[in-house]
Design a protein around this motif. Structure first.
Motif, short mmCIF file in Angstrom:
data_model
loop_
_atom_site.label_atom_id
_atom_site.label_comp_id
_atom_site.label_asym_id
_atom_site.label_seq_id
_atom_site.Cartn_x
_atom_site.Cartn_y
_atom_site.Cartn_z
N ILE A 236 33.20 -13.03 -27.60
CA ILE A 236 33.64 -11.84 -28.33
C ILE A 236 32.51 -10.81 -28.42
N VAL A 237 31.32 -11.29 -28.78
CA VAL A 237 30.16 -10.39 -28.89
C VAL A 237 29.85 -9.75 -27.53
N MET A 238 29.87 -10.55 -26.48
CA MET A 238 29.56 -10.04 -25.15
C MET A 238 30.61 -9.02 -24.67
N LEU A 239 31.88 -9.31 -24.93
CA LEU A 239 32.94 -8.38 -24.53
C LEU A 239 32.83 -7.06 -25.30
N ALA A 240 32.54 -7.16 -26.60
CA ALA A 240 32.40 -5.95 -27.41
C ALA A 240 31.23 -5.10 -26.91
N PHE A 241 30.11 -5.77 -26.63
CA PHE A 241 28.95 -5.04 -26.13
C PHE A 241 29.24 -4.40 -24.77
N ALA A 242 29.85 -5.17 -23.88
CA ALA A 242 30.16 -4.65 -22.54
C ALA A 242 31.13 -3.47 -22.62
N TRP A 243 32.10 -3.57 -23.54
CA TRP A 243 33.07 -2.48 -23.72
C TRP A 243 32.37 -1.19 -24.12
N VAL A 244 31.47 -1.28 -25.09
CA VAL A 244 30.72 -0.09 -25.54
C VAL A 244 29.80 0.40 -24.43
N LEU A 245 29.11 -0.53 -23.77
CA LEU A 245 28.16 -0.16 -22.71
C LEU A 245 28.85 0.59 -21.57
N LEU A 246 30.00 0.08 -21.12
CA LEU A 246 30.70 0.72 -20.01
C LEU A 246 31.15 2.13 -20.37
N GLN A 247 31.52 2.34 -21.61
CA GLN A 247 31.91 3.68 -22.03
C GLN A 247 30.70 4.62 -22.07
#
Length: 466
Positions: A236-247
């Motif tokens: 969950i933490v990794m997906l949330a971080f990746a989601w913000v990073l990609l944006q």
């Protein structure tokens, strides 16, 4: 001119490693074949990172060098020195060519067949309409939906198969965005990142997890629920971080993403064949334990059905991403060579763990595992390092330095899944690269940042639990 300078630098590094006195290489007992393979490995790594030539061309160069320099049918002057030392060190040329017929290649061909057929009969548009509709039309929420769906599927089926399906679903979404919009690259990269990370969530999500479980038996066994309790928060933490990073890295210029909502499922006999075959393939991928066929065997079934029923014709076969097949074959070839020559094992044992504390043993194994998994199969990496990790964990537990051996093995397994920097690092990465929407640099940038954070989180957790 810049590309030629990069190429010259790569070649010079290759020649230096190839010709340096073997005793200068800090690996115990290294032989001439391993030295040449190390030189090829260095060349491949530099070419894949700097990209002075296309990445698929690098893969073909790797296979050519393996065949000519260290195979039993290589260039006579090149292999004479090996034959004088020990002919058994030479790799059989068929084992190198076998990279082109690896089960992973068949998985890719089956995936391409599903993607081409789905596009031809608009199944991808309709799946996108159904699955992504709850997430609205704002690009950031479409990306979130894409990542969540991909991650959940990857927990229970092959992440390669999941990536095939999700890229097919993503295709009609991308058609509504301008090609020059950076958000396109963000959406494409969201799929392999979510697939790689999502597989960590369950014991069956990715092979390194299953390999770790082989060593977690008896009093140290880990249940399905226990693994998920440890891994899901990390996912969950990794997906949330990746989601913000990609944006942040790839901000979209579009206010909304529209899918062709008016599209309807076709009713023709061939369309029904596509729907049934697509659904059956996904179902077979999800239920491997029930029928016994693994993802690779299942992958050839849609290819067979679609060609027999003329859903995929000779012209459609030309639409397959054959450059990606070459790219993946090169990664398979060098991974197999690293394993078969013993060089991978030498690299894995190159660290003296006896002089380290428990925490630094975990750090060194995690980082070594991550680095190796970026250039060879994470399954092969886990196979090489897990016995070392298991032996170290048992020794440390017996001496009272490590309370729970499960910690060390789970950290190593998860570190293997963090190898996601290059197109050759994982099949999901290669499939995303095959879309033609992203560059090697885009993938490396996201892969390095996401995987570095993942390793850091794992090491912080390890420190807190020791």
């Amino acid at each position: 001119m810049v590309e030629w300078k990069k190429m010259l630098f790569c070649v010079i590094c290759f020649v230096v490693v190839m010709l340096m006195p073997i005793e200068w290489i800090p690996l115990a007992g290294i032989n001439i074949v391993q030295q040449r393979l190390l030189a090829i490995f260095v060349l491949a790594a530099l070419l894949w990172v700097l990209e002075p030539i296309p990445v698929f061309a690098t893969s073909l160069l790797i296979i050519s060098l393996l065949l000519t320099l260290i195979s039993n049918q290589g260039l006579a002057p090149a292999i004479s020195a090996i034959q004088q030392q020990d002919p058994a060190l030479l790799l059989h040329y068929k084992s190198i060519f076998a990279a082109f017929s690896s089960p992973i290649i068949i998985l890719f061909l089956g995936g391409f067949a599903l993607a081409v057929a789905a596009t031809k009969y608009e199944l991808d548009i309709n799946l996108a309409r159904v699955l992504l509709k709850p997430f609205g039309t704002q690009p950031k929420f479409v990306m979130l939906g894409l990542m969540l769906i991909t991650a959940v599927f990857s927990m229970f089926m092959s992440n390669t198969a999941t990536t095939v399906m999700m890229l097919a679903i993503l295709a009609p979404v991308l058609s509504g965005l301008p090609d020059e919009d950076p958000g396109v690259r963000g959406l494409v990269l969201a799929v392999p990142v979510a697939a790689n990370v999502g597989g960590i969530g369950t014991p069956i999500g990715t092979p390194p997890n299953a390999i770790a479980l082989q060593y977690l038996v008896g009093e140290h066994s880990v249940s399905f629920g226990t693994w998920m309790a440890f891994a899901i928060p990390f996912v969950i933490v990794m997906l949330a971080f990746a989601w913000v990073l990609l944006q942040k890295l790839f901000p979209t210029q579009s206010a909304e993403v529209k899918v062709n909502i008016d599209s309807k499922f076709r009713r023709s006999p061939q369309a029904w064949i596509v729907y049934i075959t697509f659904a059956t393939t996904i179902l077979l991928w999800l239920t491997t334990k029930l029928h016994g066929m693994n993802a690779y065997v299942v992958a050839i079934l849609p290819l067979t059905v679609f060609t027999m029923t003329r859903i995929i014709t000779k012209e459609d076969l030309k639409k397959f991403n054959w450059d990606v097949i070459w790219l993946v074959a090169g990664g398979i070839a060098i991974g197999a060579a690293l394993e078969n020559t013993g060089l991978a094992s030498s690299l894995a044992h190159s660290v003296d763990y006896s002089v380290m504390t428990v925490f630094w043993i975990i750090v060194s194994l995690a980082i070594l595992c991550w680095m190796m998994a970026n250039f060879m199969s994470n399954t092969a990496t886990a196979n090489l390092l897990m016995p070392i990790a298991a032996a170290m964990a048992t020794t440390l537990s017996a001496s009272g330095q490590l309370e729970d051996v499960r910690l060390l093995l789970i950290i190593v397994a998860m570190s293997a899944s963090m190898g996601m920097v290059l197109p050759v690092s994982t099949p999901p990465n290669a499939l995303a690269y095959a879309s033609g929407k992203i560059s090697n640099g885009d993938m490396a940038k996201v892969g390095i940042i996401v995987s570095s954070l993942g390793i850091l989180i794992l090491l912080v957790v390890a420190k807190l639990m020791l």
